[in-house]
Design a protein around this motif. Structure first.
Motif, mmCIF file in Angstrom:
data_model
loop_
_atom_site.group_PDB
_atom_site.id
_atom_site.type_symbol
_atom_site.label_atom_id
_atom_site.label_comp_id
_atom_site.label_asym_id
_atom_site.label_seq_id
_atom_site.Cartn_x
_atom_site.Cartn_y
_atom_site.Cartn_z
ATOM 1 N N ASP A 243 10.123 -20.063 2.588
ATOM 2 C CA ASP A 243 9.919 -19.342 3.841
ATOM 3 C C ASP A 243 10.835 -18.124 3.974
ATOM 4 O O ASP A 243 10.672 -17.326 4.899
ATOM 5 N N ARG A 244 11.789 -17.960 3.061
ATOM 6 C CA ARG A 244 12.632 -16.766 3.086
ATOM 7 C C ARG A 244 11.953 -15.559 2.425
ATOM 8 O O ARG A 244 12.496 -14.453 2.444
ATOM 9 N N THR A 245 10.762 -15.764 1.839
ATOM 10 C CA THR A 245 10.016 -14.630 1.301
ATOM 11 C C THR A 245 9.332 -13.832 2.405
ATOM 12 O O THR A 245 8.741 -12.791 2.146
ATOM 13 N N ASN A 246 9.386 -14.326 3.641
ATOM 14 C CA ASN A 246 8.772 -13.628 4.769
ATOM 15 C C ASN A 246 9.688 -13.726 5.987
ATOM 16 O O ASN A 246 10.012 -14.833 6.431
ATOM 17 N N PRO A 247 10.168 -12.573 6.527
ATOM 18 C CA PRO A 247 9.866 -11.211 6.103
ATOM 19 C C PRO A 247 10.675 -10.821 4.874
ATOM 20 O O PRO A 247 11.586 -11.533 4.456
ATOM 21 N N TRP A 248 10.358 -9.641 4.335
ATOM 22 C CA TRP A 248 11.022 -9.151 3.138
ATOM 23 C C TRP A 248 12.385 -8.556 3.484
ATOM 24 O O TRP A 248 12.749 -8.438 4.649
ATOM 25 N N LYS A 390 5.792 -9.982 -3.076
ATOM 26 C CA LYS A 390 6.277 -8.629 -3.377
ATOM 27 C C LYS A 390 5.961 -8.298 -4.834
ATOM 28 O O LYS A 390 6.311 -9.056 -5.742
ATOM 29 N N LEU A 391 5.264 -7.151 -5.043
ATOM 30 C CA LEU A 391 4.962 -6.660 -6.384
ATOM 31 C C LEU A 391 5.270 -5.166 -6.436
ATOM 32 O O LEU A 391 5.169 -4.475 -5.427
ATOM 33 N N GLU A 392 5.617 -4.685 -7.628
ATOM 34 C CA GLU A 392 5.966 -3.276 -7.780
ATOM 35 C C GLU A 392 5.800 -2.833 -9.230
ATOM 36 O O GLU A 392 6.238 -3.519 -10.145
ATOM 37 N N HIS A 393 5.143 -1.684 -9.398
ATOM 38 C CA HIS A 393 4.992 -1.019 -10.689
ATOM 39 C C HIS A 393 5.974 0.134 -10.793
ATOM 40 O O HIS A 393 6.274 0.801 -9.797
ATOM 41 N N GLN A 394 6.450 0.446 -11.988
ATOM 42 C CA GLN A 394 7.184 1.679 -12.259
ATOM 43 C C GLN A 394 6.342 2.491 -13.232
ATOM 44 O O GLN A 394 5.894 1.968 -14.260
ATOM 45 N N LEU A 395 6.090 3.764 -12.926
ATOM 46 C CA LEU A 395 5.130 4.518 -13.719
ATOM 47 C C LEU A 395 5.522 5.973 -13.916
ATOM 48 O O LEU A 395 6.368 6.521 -13.210
ATOM 49 N N LEU A 396 4.870 6.586 -14.886
ATOM 50 C CA LEU A 396 5.065 7.983 -15.256
ATOM 51 C C LEU A 396 3.837 8.779 -14.831
ATOM 52 O O LEU A 396 2.704 8.387 -15.123
ATOM 53 N N VAL A 397 4.044 9.906 -14.156
ATOM 54 C CA VAL A 397 2.948 10.759 -13.726
ATOM 55 C C VAL A 397 2.544 11.686 -14.872
ATOM 56 O O VAL A 397 3.398 12.340 -15.487
ATOM 57 N N THR A 398 1.254 11.718 -15.182
ATOM 58 C CA THR A 398 0.728 12.607 -16.210
ATOM 59 C C THR A 398 -0.398 13.444 -15.619
ATOM 60 O O THR A 398 -0.838 13.209 -14.493
#
Length: 416
Positions: A243-248, A390-398
């Motif tokens: 229950d600590r995953t909400n809120p972030w 919670k999910l997150e991508h790290q990406l390169l702009v082309t």
């Protein structure tokens, strides 16, 4: 389109054991590129020089990581003077001089003058006057009559002392962040190295996850892996379960993880070469199978980052990304993440891309450029709910889309 071509430079990760001076990639070229970017911004803003105290900006400008960057954020013990056309002078102690020799970016090393009450006590005004006199003399020797000095962080007393010498101060943070936003090929390689270290840490966390383990114990695996593999520090300690995953946005603590719970975290780690690996994942702690609600939350977060990443390419405006971004269901809006995307480099940096609910109050426009690196974020959890993802991508702009740099897999059992 998301570019997944394995031949891309972004996938060519250097081997373990690299240092900031000797490596099978051209770190001298990277340091000179970054210093050149700083000087371009100084010239564009009609500044004769910059005085940099923030450890991130110092690292960017000259390539010196120092031994105590966290200490430097609240008790500055060194600073760097960068002339737009002229010398780069690094101020610090004897050990600092040894660290910057050979970087190829520093013209001269000088002893630093104390700028803190911690070091000078009631003699601080005297120390600041000495400091300001030396800086003013250095500035005027290469300013050519220009009175504008860009400064990133400065106490009121220091600013007043420089002003007494006829120097006009200009805020350096915006120009420096713009400089940092476009990455060289070497920077992308370094970022990939940091990401690969984070992925080792995440794999070890996934393997160690079991009921009864505390949040702190699990997070320590990531931190230990980062330091052991040449990383530098952890920006945050965000890892929560049940229950600590909400809120972030809650820090890990001694809560013991129970079977059947979700475990969410954000790496937020400054790894090797000083580059940040900022990736979020959510795990399921067995035994048993995830509930329908857990799979629903996970799939929604996954769909959001996939959709938003597909919109990113050079030439797309920040507002266009906001307008076309994934629309969360009403029940999740109140607990949405603070940003749908943000820049990433040596740390979180420009730009911040806001949700449509926040863009009028806090948003600004701009355009994604080739070789920007950004993170795409999602948090899904109902207001008053008992869990979130919670999910997150790290990406390169082309020019053709974006290339996903964060390779750690998603959870198949939560996507079924």
């Amino acid at each position: 389109m998301i570019n997944k071509d394995p031949s891309s430079i972004a996938h060519k990760t250097p081997s373990v054991g690299l240092t900031d001076i000797e490596a099978p990639l051209d770190l001298l070229r990277m340091r000179q590129y970054r210093l050149g970017r700083v000087r371009e911004q100084l010239k564009a803003n009609d500044c004769a020089a910059a005085l940099l105290i923030d450890p991130i900006n110092v690292r960017y400008a000259i390539g010196s990581k120092g031994c105590c960057p966290i200490f430097q954020t609240h008790l500055p013990c060194g600073y760097v003077f960068v002339a737009t056309e002229g010398p780069v002078v690094a101020f610090g102690g004897v050990a600092h001089k040894e660290r910057v020799i050979g970087l190829g970016t520093v013209t001269e090393c000088r002893p630093a003058v104390s700028l803190t009450y911690f070091q000078s006590g009631p003699r601080l005004p005297e120390s600041i006057n000495v400091w300001a006199g030396e800086l003013a003399s250095l500035f005027k020797s290469c300013a050519g009559g220009n009175k504008r000095l860009a400064v990133d962080r400065l106490d009121v007393a220091c600013a007043t002392a420089l002003g007494s010498h006829g120097i006009k101060l200009f805020d350096a943070q915006g120009p420096i962040e713009l400089a940092r936003s476009i990455k060289s090929a070497e920077e992308i390689l370094c970022m990939n190295y940091s990401l690969s270290v984070s992925e080792v840490g995440m794999a070890r966390m996934r393997e160690a996850l079991r009921p009864g383990l505390t949040e702190n114990e699990l997070f320590s695996i990531l931190a230990q892996t980062n330091i052991a593999m040449g990383g530098e520090w952890m920006e945050c300690k965000i890892l929560t379960s049940g229950d600590r995953t909400n809120p972030w946005f809650q820090a890990s603590n001694d809560r013991r993880i129970r079977p059947g719970e979700l475990l969410s975290f954000d790496t937020d780690m400054v790894g090797p070469f000083g580059y940040c690996a900022d990736v979020s994942r959510t795990f399921f702690c067995g035994p048993g199978r995830p509930s329908d609600e857990q799979r629903k939350l996970y799939k929604l977060a996954y769909e959001e980052i996939q959709h938003n990443a597909s919109l990113v390419k050079a030439g797309v405006s920040f507002r266009e990304l906001t307008e076309k971004s994934y629309r969360q269901a009403d029940e999740y809006i109140a607990n949405r993440y603070q940003l749908l995307a943000h820049g990433i480099g040596l740390c979180d940096e420009y730009p911040s891309i806001y949700y449509r609910q926040d863009v009028e109050k806090m948003g600004f426009d701009g355009v994604f450029e080739e070789n920007m690196t950004i993170c795409i974020e999602s948090y899904v959890g109902a207001e008053g709910g008992k869990q979130g993802v919670k999910l997150e991508h790290q990406l390169l702009v082309t020019t053709n889309g974006c290339e996903i740099l964060s390779k750690f897999p998603f959870e198949e059992e939560l996507l079924r």
